[in-house]
Design a protein around this motif. Structure first.
Motif, mmCIF file in Angstrom:
data_model
loop_
_atom_site.group_PDB
_atom_site.id
_atom_site.type_symbol
_atom_site.label_atom_id
_atom_site.label_comp_id
_atom_site.label_asym_id
_atom_site.label_seq_id
_atom_site.Cartn_x
_atom_site.Cartn_y
_atom_site.Cartn_z
ATOM 1 N N SER A 155 0.719 -1.327 -0.190
ATOM 2 C CA SER A 155 0.177 0.076 -0.138
ATOM 3 C C SER A 155 0.870 1.203 -0.045
ATOM 4 N N HIS A 156 1.818 1.275 0.616
ATOM 5 C CA HIS A 156 2.889 2.466 0.759
ATOM 6 C C HIS A 156 3.531 2.544 -0.511
ATOM 7 N N TRP B 201 -5.711 5.080 -5.228
ATOM 8 C CA TRP B 201 -6.655 4.550 -4.653
ATOM 9 C C TRP B 201 -6.522 3.309 -4.030
ATOM 10 N N VAL C 217 -4.491 3.890 -0.717
ATOM 11 C CA VAL C 217 -5.339 4.489 0.309
ATOM 12 C C VAL C 217 -6.366 3.303 0.990
ATOM 13 N N ARG C 218 -7.008 2.690 0.110
ATOM 14 C CA ARG C 218 -7.886 1.594 0.442
ATOM 15 C C ARG C 218 -7.300 0.439 1.444
ATOM 16 N N LEU D 215 -4.665 0.794 2.898
ATOM 17 C CA LEU D 215 -4.014 1.386 4.273
ATOM 18 C C LEU D 215 -5.292 1.407 5.270
ATOM 19 N N LEU D 216 -6.482 1.841 4.809
ATOM 20 C CA LEU D 216 -7.579 2.028 5.684
ATOM 21 C C LEU D 216 -8.018 0.184 5.919
ATOM 22 N N ALA D 217 -8.065 -0.385 4.936
ATOM 23 C CA ALA D 217 -8.515 -1.885 5.228
ATOM 24 C C ALA D 217 -7.535 -2.240 6.345
#
Length: 265
Positions: A111-112, A256, A259-260, A262-264
Motif C-alpha cells: 500500500s505504501h 486509490w 489508500v484503500r 491502508l484503511l483496510a
C-alpha cells in the motif's frame, strides 16, 4: 476480491477456475499490447485485474514468466530501435532497484509503494497538462535517469509497477515513438530477467503458478503483435497523449488502491 474456488488453497496443479481466466486473459493481453508499444501504462491494470481473484503476490508470480517471453518478442520487434545513451544510465540503476525490492519484499507494505508511485504519477501528469505550451524538458540526464531507473526497478519487483517511474523520465524527452517503445522494451527485458532469481529465492514460483503461466503463455506474442500493429497505425502525438492519459489513470488507480489498503489494514 471475487470468489475463486480454485485459488483458496495452493493447488498441486494449475488454476482451473473459469473466473480466474476471465480476469487473467485480458490482463495478459493488456501487458502484451503495452509492450508492443500501444497504450503505455495500460499494463499497470493487469495485476489489479488478476488480484480480483488471486492475491497480488500470486498474480505477479504468474505474470513474470509471461512478461519475460513478451520482452523477448518486443526485443525482436524493436530490434536496434532504442536509445543507448538512456539505457546506459537507467539499466544499471534499475538493477539496484530490483535488489532493493528483493531485500525489502517481506518488509514493505504494498500500500505504501502504491501510494508513493500513484501520487508521483498523478502530480507529474497534472503538471504536464497545466503547463501546456511550455517546452518539454529534453535530453539525457544521469541524475534523473539514475533516480527514476532505480525507482522503476524497485516498484517493478513487487507489483510490476515499473512503468510510471521510467515514463516520468523518458516521456519528456519526446523521442520518436518507436525509439521510445524500443528503449522501454530493452529496459524491462533486463528488469524482468533480473527479478527471476529473487522470485525463486522467495518461493514465488510454485508448480501451480508456473503451470498457470504456461497455459497463458500463447497470449504473449499475440498481445505484443497487437500493440505493435496499433503503434504503426497511430501518429506520434496520439501515442504521447495516450501515454500521459494512461499514466494519470494508472497513477490514480495505484493511489486509490494504496489508500484503500491502508484503511483496510
Amino acid at each position: 476480491m471475487l470468489h475463486c474456488t480454485a485459488c483458496e488453497v495452493e493447488p498441486a496443479l494449475m488454476i482451473t477456475d473459469p473466473l480466474f481466466y476471465l480476469c487473467a486473459i485480458p490482463a495478459v493481453l493488456f501487458y502484451g499490447i503495452a509492450k508492443g508499444g500501444f497504450g503505455g501504462n495500460i499494463a499497470i491494470l493487469s495485476v489489479p485485474l488478476m488480484s480480483m481473484v488471486v492475491s497480488p503476490q500470486k498474480a505477479a508470480a504468474i505474470l513474470l514468466p509471461i512478461l519475460c517471453v513478451m520482452d523477448l518478442v518486443a526485443l525482436k520487434t524493436f530490434r536496434g530501435r532504442w536509445s543507448l545513451p538512456n539505457l546506459r544510465i537507467i539499466v544499471p540503476a534499475s538493477l539496484i532497484g530490483v535488489l532493493l525490492g528483493a531485500l525489502t519484499f517481506r518488509v514493505l507494505n504494498d500500500s505504501h509503494i502504491q501510494i508513493m508511485i500513484g501520487a508521483i504519477a498523478v502530480i507529474f501528469t497534472l503538471n504536464i497538462w497545466l503547463r501546456r505550451g511550455v517546452p518539454p524538458e529534453r535530453g539525457v540526464s544521469r541524475a534523473r535517469g539514475g533516480f527514476w531507473g532505480m525507482v522503476s526497478g524497485f516498484t517493478s519487483f513487487g507489483i510490476h509497477a515499473g512503468g510510471p517511474p521510467i515514463n516520468i523520465y523518458l516521456l519528456p524527452q519526446r523521442m520518436d515513438k518507436t525509439i521510445l517503445m524500443g528503449t522501454i522494451a530493452v529496459f524491462f527485458t533486463v528488469v524482468n530477467l533480473a527479478k527471476v532469481p529473487g522470485y525463486i529465492y522467495l518461493g514465488q514460483f510454485t508448480s501451480a503458478n508456473l503451470l498457470t503461466s504456461l497455459v497463458l503463455l500463447p497470449l504473449a506474442p499475440i498481445g505484443v503483435k497487437m500493440g505493435f500493429w496499433l503503434l504503426q497505425r497511430s501518429n506520434e502525438q496520439l501515442i504521447y497523449q495516450l501515454c500521459y492519459i494512461f499514466l494519470f489513470i494508472t497513477g490514480s488507480k495505484l493511489l486509490w488502491d494504496g489508500v484503500r489498503g491502508l484503511l483496510a489494514g
